[in-house]
Each structure stands twice: as C-alpha cells, then as structure tokens.
Design a protein around this motif. Sequence first.
Motif, short mmCIF file in Angstrom:
data_model
loop_
_atom_site.label_atom_id
_atom_site.label_comp_id
_atom_site.label_asym_id
_atom_site.label_seq_id
_atom_site.Cartn_x
_atom_site.Cartn_y
_atom_site.Cartn_z
N ALA A 94 0.80 -1.22 -0.04
CA ALA A 94 0.06 0.06 0.02
C ALA A 94 0.74 1.28 0.09
O ALA A 94 0.71 2.25 -0.78
CB ALA A 94 -0.67 0.16 1.25
N ILE A 95 1.93 1.14 0.76
CA ILE A 95 2.71 2.51 0.90
C ILE A 95 3.54 2.51 -0.15
O ILE A 95 3.62 3.80 -1.02
CB ILE A 95 3.68 2.10 2.17
CG1 ILE A 95 2.79 2.12 3.51
CG2 ILE A 95 4.90 3.33 2.30
CD1 ILE A 95 3.71 1.83 4.74
N SER A 96 4.30 1.55 -0.48
CA SER A 96 4.96 1.65 -1.91
C SER A 96 4.22 2.00 -3.02
O SER A 96 4.53 2.84 -4.17
CB SER A 96 5.82 0.41 -2.25
OG SER A 96 4.94 -0.74 -2.19
N GLY A 97 3.02 1.38 -3.25
CA GLY A 97 2.07 1.68 -4.21
C GLY A 97 1.55 3.19 -4.19
O GLY A 97 1.81 3.78 -5.35
N LEU A 98 1.36 3.82 -3.16
CA LEU A 98 0.78 5.18 -3.05
C LEU A 98 2.11 6.14 -3.77
O LEU A 98 1.90 7.03 -4.40
CB LEU A 98 0.42 5.41 -1.77
CG LEU A 98 0.23 6.77 -1.59
CD1 LEU A 98 -1.26 7.26 -2.44
CD2 LEU A 98 -0.16 7.34 -0.24
N MET A 99 3.53 5.63 -3.19
CA MET A 99 4.58 6.54 -3.60
C MET A 99 4.90 6.48 -5.10
O MET A 99 5.16 7.24 -5.46
CB MET A 99 5.81 6.05 -2.77
CG MET A 99 5.70 6.31 -1.16
SD MET A 99 6.97 6.11 -0.24
CE MET A 99 6.40 6.75 1.34
N LEU A 100 4.82 5.27 -5.46
CA LEU A 100 5.08 4.95 -7.00
C LEU A 100 3.96 5.73 -7.59
O LEU A 100 4.35 6.47 -9.04
CB LEU A 100 4.96 3.48 -7.39
CG LEU A 100 6.29 2.76 -6.64
CD1 LEU A 100 6.13 1.22 -6.88
CD2 LEU A 100 7.48 3.25 -7.40
N GLN A 101 2.84 5.85 -7.34
CA GLN A 101 1.60 6.38 -7.96
C GLN A 101 1.83 7.90 -7.99
O GLN A 101 1.37 8.71 -8.93
CB GLN A 101 0.28 6.06 -7.41
CG GLN A 101 -0.76 6.98 -7.68
CD GLN A 101 -1.26 6.68 -9.18
OE1 GLN A 101 -1.20 5.45 -9.63
NE2 GLN A 101 -1.83 7.68 -9.99
N THR A 102 2.22 8.52 -6.78
CA THR A 102 2.04 9.96 -6.69
C THR A 102 3.49 10.68 -6.99
O THR A 102 3.54 11.72 -7.34
CB THR A 102 2.13 10.15 -5.00
OG1 THR A 102 0.94 9.22 -4.49
CG2 THR A 102 1.74 11.56 -4.69
N LEU A 103 4.51 9.93 -7.12
CA LEU A 103 6.13 10.56 -7.40
C LEU A 103 6.27 10.28 -8.84
O LEU A 103 6.31 9.17 -9.11
CB LEU A 103 6.85 10.09 -6.45
CG LEU A 103 6.44 10.64 -4.60
CD1 LEU A 103 7.21 9.80 -3.82
CD2 LEU A 103 6.65 12.03 -4.60
N SER A 104 7.04 11.26 -9.24
CA SER A 104 7.75 10.84 -10.62
C SER A 104 9.23 11.50 -10.58
O SER A 104 9.57 11.97 -9.60
CB SER A 104 6.91 11.65 -11.53
OG SER A 104 5.65 11.63 -11.71
N PRO A 105 10.12 10.83 -11.37
CA PRO A 105 11.35 11.03 -11.49
C PRO A 105 11.35 12.80 -11.24
O PRO A 105 10.98 13.47 -12.01
CB PRO A 105 12.01 10.38 -12.66
CG PRO A 105 10.85 9.22 -13.05
CD PRO A 105 9.66 9.80 -12.64
#
Length: 420
Positions: A94-105
Amino acid sequence: MQRDLSDMGFSTVAVHGGVNLDPVTGAIGPHLATSTNFAAEYGSIGFSAEATVEEQVPFAYAREGHPNAAQLERKLALLDDAEAAVVFATGISAISGLMLQTLSPGDHLLVSDVSYAGTAEFTRGLLRSLGIEVSVADLSDLDDVRTALRPNTRLIHAETPCNPVLKLVDIRALADVAHQHGAELCVDGTFATPAVTRPLSLGADYVVYSLTKYMGGHGDALGGAVLGRAEPIDRLRREVGVHLGGTLSAFNCWLILRGLETLPIRMAAYARGAARVAQFLQDHPAVLSVRYPGLPSHPQHSLAQRQMITPSGMIAFTVTDHERFGRGLKDQLKVFYYAASLGLSRSLILEARTDDLQRTTFKLDEEHLRRYREWAGDGFFRLSIGLEDSEDLCSDLERALSVLPDPGNQRAQSDRSATM
Ligand SMILES: Cc1ncc(COP(=O)(O)O)c(C=O)c1O
C-alpha cells in the motif's frame, strides 16, 4: 443491499459497515467469494481492465477487484470518513504503491527520520534508484520540516505514533505546512487505527494502514490499505492495484473484515493493558525510561491527549543492562513472545538496537542521528500489548527484569521521565 449507517456510532459502523445482506442466502455475515472470474454479458468485458464497463460489471477478474475487497474497502472508508479506500496484499505494498503512483522522477519525497524499517528501506533504496529525491526530517519539528522542503516536494510521509520509538506528529499542523507548500501529506496510521486517530479529518490527504496489525487484529492475515479522496484512490486502484497486482486475497479480506468488527473494543482493551504495563515499567527500579503516549512523562503527552482517542497499545522502554535483560527473556517470559509485528491478541516484545537500525534502515545524517539518540538512546525494547490479563503481563516483565542487578546510582542519574 447496504444498510444506512449515517449518524451511527463508530462501533456500529465497525460491525455493520460495508457488509451486504446476501440476496441469495440472506446471510447477515460477510460471504466469502473466492472465484477469480465473474460472469458477464456479451460486450461488457474485454481483454483488458480498461475494456470493462463498470456500471454493468462490478467484478470481472479478481486482480481488478472482487466482492470481499469491495466490502472491506467500504468498511474502511466508513471508519475513517474517507471518500474511498483501496486494499493491497500488504501494508508495504500500500505504501510503496501510493509513492510510486504519486511521485515521478525529479519529484521530492520528505519522509520521517524515524519510520517503519520497510518504509525507510524502500524510500532510500528503490525509490531513489528511480530518480525520486528522498530526504528526511524530524516531522515532529515544523522548523525542521520547513528547512527540508524543496520546490519539488510533492509528498510528505509521516507515521504517528511512529514505529519503533513512539514519537508523535501533529497531523493538523503538518498538513497545513504541506499544503502551504503545495505538497500532499500521507499518514501511516498503523499504530493508531481509526479507533484512535483519524488523519483525514485532521487534514491529511492519504492515510495508509498495515491491516496485518491492529486492524485485522489476530495475526493471521497480511493486508494493507490506502484511503483518501475518490479520484486519486480510483487512479491508484487502476494503475498500481491492477498493474502491479498486489491484490489482497478474498480470504484475507474476509478475515480482516471479521477482525474490524471488534476493533473499537480491542483498541480500548489494548490501551487499558498498556497503561497498566507502562506504569509498572515506569515504577520499576531497573527501568531507565518508558515511552508511552498515555504517560505524562511522554514528551508529547499533550499532543497525544489532543490527537489520540486512546494511547493505543505500544510501549518502548530502556533498562539498566540491555544485554543481560535481552539474554534472560527466553527463560523468564511465560506470556510475551519475542517476535516481530504487533497489534494481535498475544503480547510481543522486540529489541531495537540503535546501531543496527541505523546501519540497515534509517542511515540518518549527523543531526537526525543526534535527535534519534536523544529520544531512543542506544537501544530499547518495544512491547505490543495484547489482550491477556495485564497483571500477568506485569508479572512476566517483573520476572524478566529480576535478572538485572539493583541499579543503584545508575537509576539516580537517569531522568526517568524524560530521557530515553
Ligand atoms: C507502521 C507500519 N507501517 C507499515 C508496515 C508494513 O506492513 P506489512 O507488514 O503489512 O507490509 C508495518 C509493519 O510492521 C508497520 O509497522
């Protein structure tokens, strides 16, 4: 058919929220639907999730959603007053998914200087390798937060109380700082649950949970969830849920749904037991310091009183001889298990050595390491208080502490109420 639970209390929602009366059998408890596929009319599903016409087909393929996940997501959203929830296979997905979804390079993530080890490892490891800037701040100190913010800060990730040292974050104040900067705030509420703190109502944009812990409550099902506004949660489900495939199984959803029915009474019981154990530890001559948000000696006790309905069931403490106490646990404990994780019926104890934690996870800069040591010393023991009789828990700890010599001067030199 959903019952109308508007204006009903938290415990009523915990029991009834999200669960349908089964239209075929009339069963009033959650059904278990383990099918991976769901029948549909011609033209309503195709070869991709995108092709599914959701109005006609609530479920097509279980990775994209299934009835038990839908019930759990509705209950979770009701308990936290969230527009929407999406569940994942584990808390860390849940945590990693949210971060991958919310953040871009090129984006910047500001993360707590102390957080669950898996979050620390993921953010400082894989996330950075994808070109996302990651830095830490003491999120309990708003000046430190302001200094750490960058023009490209998109997300602040906080935990309260934080794992493992039980430091708190003022969610409302931190949300204000994040929003003034144009960033979003995510709060990991695993140690609190919505029975204790509702981060979204205090201004957070997302709340994440490891459902494995207090929410499921029985130590028999991994699970995770992200809650927030409908639009980003829907995107998270479609992009991360469907394509990274961290789907929570029907059986685990069913177990966690059942666990949530007793969340309010369990959280009250954990807090009652923890208050008794924390006081016992604070009064024991071989204990140097105790961190429990319910004790007036916790440096953020007034914030705890403001932000937490109960102080939850986690305690950290230091003793006069860490090694000796640790070595004696195996022979002395009859109730506590020496084990990882938390938030189940059984009481658990786990050691956290500062050097080991720093080396493997946090890797803090000098200033934040100084702050960590000021709060946590060289190491401590973390307790997850279960549902046993608190007197038995105190007797267990009394036995374990009895291996330590009379602390004499050591104790006198230590400020029990503020140092750890
Ligand atoms: C605060 C916190 N968040 C997230 C997690 C990760 O949860 P899971 O083990 O379900 O992936 C943990 C696990 O210990 C945790 O303590």
